[in-house]
Every structure is written in C-alpha cells, then in structure tokens.
Design an enzyme around this catalytic site. Structure first.
Site, mmCIF file in Angstrom:
data_model
loop_
_atom_site.group_PDB
_atom_site.id
_atom_site.type_symbol
_atom_site.label_atom_id
_atom_site.label_comp_id
_atom_site.label_asym_id
_atom_site.label_seq_id
_atom_site.Cartn_x
_atom_site.Cartn_y
_atom_site.Cartn_z
ATOM 1 N N THR A 90 0.843 -1.223 -0.122
ATOM 2 C CA THR A 90 -0.092 -0.215 0.072
ATOM 3 C C THR A 90 0.864 1.143 -0.150
ATOM 4 O O THR A 90 0.587 2.269 -0.401
ATOM 5 C CB THR A 90 -1.026 0.127 1.273
ATOM 6 N N PRO B 56 -11.896 -6.077 -5.131
ATOM 7 C CA PRO B 56 -12.461 -5.629 -6.114
ATOM 8 C C PRO B 56 -12.764 -4.041 -6.210
ATOM 9 O O PRO B 56 -12.744 -3.138 -7.126
ATOM 10 C CB PRO B 56 -13.564 -6.199 -6.362
ATOM 11 N N TYR C 108 -22.254 -33.717 6.223
ATOM 12 C CA TYR C 108 -23.394 -34.544 5.302
ATOM 13 C C TYR C 108 -24.199 -33.674 4.631
ATOM 14 O O TYR C 108 -24.611 -33.815 3.423
ATOM 15 C CB TYR C 108 -24.123 -35.436 6.257
#
Length: 647
Positions: A303, A396, A426
């Site tokens: 950054t 994004p 399951y």
C-alpha cells in the site's frame, strides 16, 4: 457460469460516468431503468391484491409533510456529500487506491440493492448468492486456479479476506493433531511425531479430510481441532510476513488467538519487496530450531510503495523445504491492491501469456507505447506463480473499480472450506450432489462458510456485472489498468526531469522514487540548500495538508494526494537510498530514520492520451508552484508575527 473472458471491443471511456459526467444521458437512462424495473416487479406481484395507499391518502397533509421532510433531509445529505466528499473520479485526485467506478457496477449495485438481498443465507438471496459464487470463480480463474476445485467469495474488504486466509491456515495446521487424538483415525498418521504432524503439506492434510468423511467421523475430528478445543499459545509456529505488512495481520493474530508475538517480520530489500535471501535464512533457521511455520505471506502490491514480492521464490522455497526437510507451510498472497493486474497477463482464452508474447500484445494492441516496457521480468514471474498459492486476497473495490465494500478471497482447494464451515459435512455433501444434478454453480452454504454474517447481495451483483462487461483479460481489465500504469510512468519521468521551482529566491526540486512495480508513485519536494531531514519532512507534511482533505476543502482543492512515512521500523535502511538521491547525508537518515513522502496510486484512465497528459502536467506544475508560494507566505506571516512579539 464463468466469464468467457472474450471481448476485444472494450472502449475504456464508455465504462465510466466520466470526470465531467460525459456519459450522463446513458447513465440516467440505465438508472431509471434499474429503479423502474423494481417498481414494475412490485406492482406486478399478485395484481389481485388491493393497493395499500389510495390517491386520497397521498394528498393528506401529514402524508405530504412526510414526503417534504424526506426531500429536505435528502437535500441536506446531498449538500454534505457535495461539499466534503473526495472527487475520486477526477485525474486531479492521485492518492489512495481509488478512482472512478465502473458505471455497470454502480447500476448493478442499485438494481440489486432495491431487492435488498442478504447473501448470508441463500433463502434470502437466491439470485445474488449464485452471483457471488460466480464472481468468486471468475477471480479464481484469473489467478490460474482450477475452477472445478477452487472456491472464492466476496468479503467486505482485504482485511476480512486476510483474516479468512489465516483462519483456514490455522485450522489446517491443527487437523493432524486432532486426528491423533481420535482412536478411529490415529492409524492415518501412525508413527509420525508431533513435529512431523505440524509440518505436513496443505494438500496432504486436505486428503485426510476425504478419508475422515468416508469413515463418517470428520465432524468429530473437526471438533478436536483448534476450532473446538482451542490450541496452546505458540504451538502452531510462526507467521512470516514482510516488514511492510498491512496492519490487518497484527489484528488477525490477535483475533484468532495466535498471538502477535508469533509474527516474524521479514526484512525488505532495496526495491521494498521481501528480501528473498533473508527470507530463506529465516525459514531455514526456524526449521533448524524445530519451530513450525504456520504460513508465509507475500504481498502483491504494497500500500505504500506498490512493491510486488517475488511470489515464485516463496513457492520454490516451500518446495525446497518439503524435499530437503519434510517441512511445509501454508502460502497466502495479499494481493488486495494489485491482484486485478493479473488480468493483464491473460489472453482471451484465459491463458497466461509468455513474457515476449505479452509485451508484443501490449504494443500491438496499443495498451503501452513502444518505448515503455512493463512489467519487469521478475514481476511477471510473480503473477505467473500466483496459481501455486493456497489462498489469495484481492479487492474489487481497488483496481477492480467496483464501489465499496467489495473485497474477495480465493482458495485453491475448496476442501479448505470444510475446516471453517459451520454446517454439518453431510449437509454440504447433499447440497453438492443436488447442485451437480441441477447444474447450478452454487457450491457451498455461504453464511456458514465465511467469517462475516449478513452481507449485501448488491455488492456481489456489482462485481459479477463488471466481470461480464469487462473480461478479466488483457483486452478487458487490461486496457483499464494499463492506462494507470502508463500515466504513472509518465509522471515519474516528468517529476525527475522537472526544473526546480523558484519562489522568492528559494529553490525547490521535486524527486520521485524509481519506477515502481505497479502504479504507486512516491515523490517529495526538497528545498535546495536545506540539509535537515527533519525540515524536509515538515515541508512535505505541510504540502500534503495543502493537497488533501486536511485542507478542509476537498472538492474545491485543485490537486489531492495522500502521504506516508518510510520508516526504519518498516523498511530498515532502504530509504537511505532515497535520502541520498535527495542529497541528505547518511547521518541525517540515521538521526531521523524516517522520510515523509507524498503517495499517489495513479489509477485514472483519463490521461492515457499523451496530449491530454502533457496539458495535465503543465497545469500540475502551476499548482505545485502555487502550493509552494502558499507555504512560503505562511512562513513569512509566522516570522513577521514572531518578530512583532519579540519587539
């Protein structure tokens, strides 16, 4: 299902509303369409139902007064937003990783927002949950993952995505220990020491999940991992992150109970990337000491400097450790900033292009001028190696040009989800089987498989729609991202060639750091003749205040940027090179150990035309001169006031 990645006829200017709302007519038409469609949807739902509100009701005094007050509040809000918001859309803004957002993502967000879907549970978001999974798989495909086995989803940002990466790394590390605690599964890892259990590869651990499911004891074992019984502090080893790490890693070690003391900070080199030689030394030292390595994090786009770590070296190091020492570790890539740049390396068939073919494509398609070469070869190799990482963070809402809040995480092997999910195994298998029969893309129960709870389905719609219009390849997102890279390179050249500014017989030069890996540039002003680094930092801090929201007039300001400090704590003595370029002595650096710079992520698509850029640069030089004059005027006024006081 997955974006076909083909669309070579993208016009970049037609993707955005534009700095002067040039596409206002189309945008308003589509916005009206978005809202009208929702209103038609409401009015068409069971037309036999009577209207709740009559014409007489709508003209009642209290009714009209409520509408008038609604209008008044919105007028107030609009006034506040217009006077104090930051104009990300303008090329006059060059600071944080922000720019104009894609029209389609804004329109898709509004369209989906009207339906108020909550992607926590599919029954409250039957459409946007599927869109989120598809958008996540789009990103997985861009990174080179096999979409039949990968998993990705939207988060609120890179911070939560990093949390999830560490979350799965932690749970993977404790599964072998849990297996040895259960009498029915111990045979799977018999004769292995605890040290060996803590150094199994990710793929080996995930293969064990399949065996446990066959025995129908996976849930019992899962409870015996750290998620159920906890884990002894420090038992899982060290998290290796660059010195230039994002603060989210400190928070993640805190939140997940792993302890910040178990972070090992890897020094960076002169390019502000993780120092490969020192990383290798650190890893080998930990192995010799018998210390497990929980995970190694590499950054693709820091950054502060836009540096891209050598991901290939991290992957090769893990392979070497597995072969030489039988030691493995999880690899996570923090590509929040530069992750979308991976699209620039993929052709319309989603194939990762060879380096020479890539450069030829850039020039033949007009993405870069003939005299500009991007990326550097080692940066290319880093993006190519992303497909070997276990998980990747990408935002994004940064270089994807999607409105907030839209982060994402992609995982190479979707079996990882079993270790963090909060639904029975399951149930997961039943859902999988049902979806195979119906050929739906949704492959997990979202809310119980992620860190967040309620989340806006509108965000997923915004990302999904953007990917459908702008393919994740060189002729889609590649065109948009290349515009910023070009502008950043031109800016650096202009800064370093700029003649000094002469203000009232004082001279100020402007200096930029060398060409970055991506489109983040750091630059600073220096008064010629000044030998104090402390005063140099004060000069640039005041210029930042004059060129940012701190001036109290973001919208009316003629240039906006951001800033940062390159400190010894984060970068060692590497900023000394920049100090030397600015003609400060080594002793000044060792005394101050920090250099304050102006920071700009150059993401605008508006200046890719050379003529437009030249006009912009000429205006920018005038702005810099005005800011320096303003600063000197302030100093003169202050000196005059002090003189009066002394008299």
């Amino acid at each position: 299902m997955i974006n076909n990645f083909k669309n070579s006829k993208i016009n970049v200017d037609a993707l955005f509303l534009g700095p002067k709302s040039e596409n206002a007519v189309f945008f308003k038409e589509m916005m009206e369409y978005s809202v009208s469609e929702h209103m038609h949807w409401r009015s068409s739902y069971h037309p036999e139902d009577p209207d709740l509100i009559s014409t007489v009701d709508r003209y009642a005094p209290e009714y009209r007064d409520t509408l008038y007050r609604t209008e008044g509040i919105l007028n107030q809000l609009s006034s506040k937003l217009k006077t104090t918001s930051v104009p990300w859309f303008s090329p006059r803004y060059m600071g944080h990783m922000n720019a104009d957002t894609l029209m389609i993502s804004n329109l898709a967000y509004v369209m989906a927002m009207m339906y108020n879907p909550n992607n926590c549970a599919q029954e409250s978001s039957p459409t946007t949950t599927v869109l989120e999974i598809e958008a996540g798989l789009d990103l997985c495909a861009m990174f080179g993952y096999d979409v039949q086995h990968a998993w990705g989803h939207i988060t609120s940002g890179g911070t939560v995505a990093n949390y999830e990466g560490l979350w799965v790394a932690r749970n993977i590390k404790t599964l072998p220990l849990a297996i040895m605690q259960h009498p029915k599964s111990q045979y799977l890892l018999k004769d292995k020491t605890e040290k060996e259990l803590l150094n199994l590869s990710v793929s080996a651990v995930l293969d064990l999940i399949d065996e446990l499911k066959k025995q129908q004891i996976f849930e019992e074992i899962r409870y015996l991992t750290c998620r159920g019984v906890g884990i002894e502090q420090g038992k899982l080893g060290k998290l290796l992150v660059p010195q230039s790490k994002h603060y989210s890693w400190m928070k993640a070690m805190d939140i997940l109970g792993l302890g910040q003391q178990n972070i090992v900070q890897l020094p960076v080199d002169a390019s502000y990337r993780t120092d490969v030689r020192k990383m290798r030394e650190t890893v080998f030292t930990l192995i010799e000491q018998g210390e497990p390595i929980l995970a190694v994090v590499a950054v693709v786009g820091t950054t502060e400097t836009g540096a891209i770590d050598n991901v290939r070296e991290v992957i090769e190091l893990r392979r070497e450790c597995e072969q030489r020492f039988g030691v493995s570790f999880y690899v996570h890539i923090d590509a929040a900033y530069a992750g979308y740049a991976c699209a620039m390396f993929r052709d319309e068939e989603n194939q990762f292009m060879e380096y020479e073919n890539l450069l030829q494509c850039y020039h033949s398609e007009g993405l870069f001028p003939e005299n500009m070469v991007w990326p550097k070869r080692d940066v290319y190799e880093s993006f190519k190696a992303l497909s070997q990482a276990d998980s990747i963070t990408v935002d994004p809402h940064k270089v994807g040009f999607i409105p907030y809040a839209a982060g994402a995480i992609c995982m190479k092997d979707k079996r990882i989800v079993d270790l963090v999910s909060y639904h029975a195994a399951y149930v997961f298998e039943e859902v999988q089987e049902k979806q195979r029969k119906t050929e739906k893309t949704q492959n997990v129960l979202l809310g119980s498989s992620i860190m967040e709870g309620s989340k806006a389905g509108a965000t997923a719609a915004a990302v999904w729609a953007a990917h459908r219009l702008v393919p994740l390849n060189v002729l889609g997102y590649g065109k948009v991202i290349a515009a910023g890279v070009i502008t950043a390179n031109w800016m650096i050249d202009k800064i370093n060639q700029c003649e000094p500014f002469i203000i009232e017989e004082r001279q100020f030069s402007i200096i930029a750091m060398p060409t970055p890996d991506f489109h983040m540039i750091n630059f600073m002003f220096r008064e010629i003749g000044n030998t104090s680094l402390e005063k140099q930092n004060q000069l640039n801090k005041r210029l930042y205040e004059l060129c940012s929201y701190a001036a109290g007039r973001s919208y009316s300001n003629d240039f906006l940027t951001s800033s940062t400090s390159l400190t010894y704590e984060e970068y060692g003595d590497n900023p000394l090179n920049l100090c030397r370029d600015a003609q400060f002595s080594d002793s000044e650096w060792h005394k101050v150990r920090s250099i304050y710079v102006l920071r700009a992520a150059v993401m605008t698509h508006c200046l890719r035309d050379r003529a437009h850029f030249e006009t912009y640069w000429a205006e920018l030089k005038n702005i810099f001169e005005d800011k320096l004059q303003q600063l000197i005027n302030e100093e003169n006024k202050l000196n005059h006031s002090n003189y009066k006081i002394n008299i």
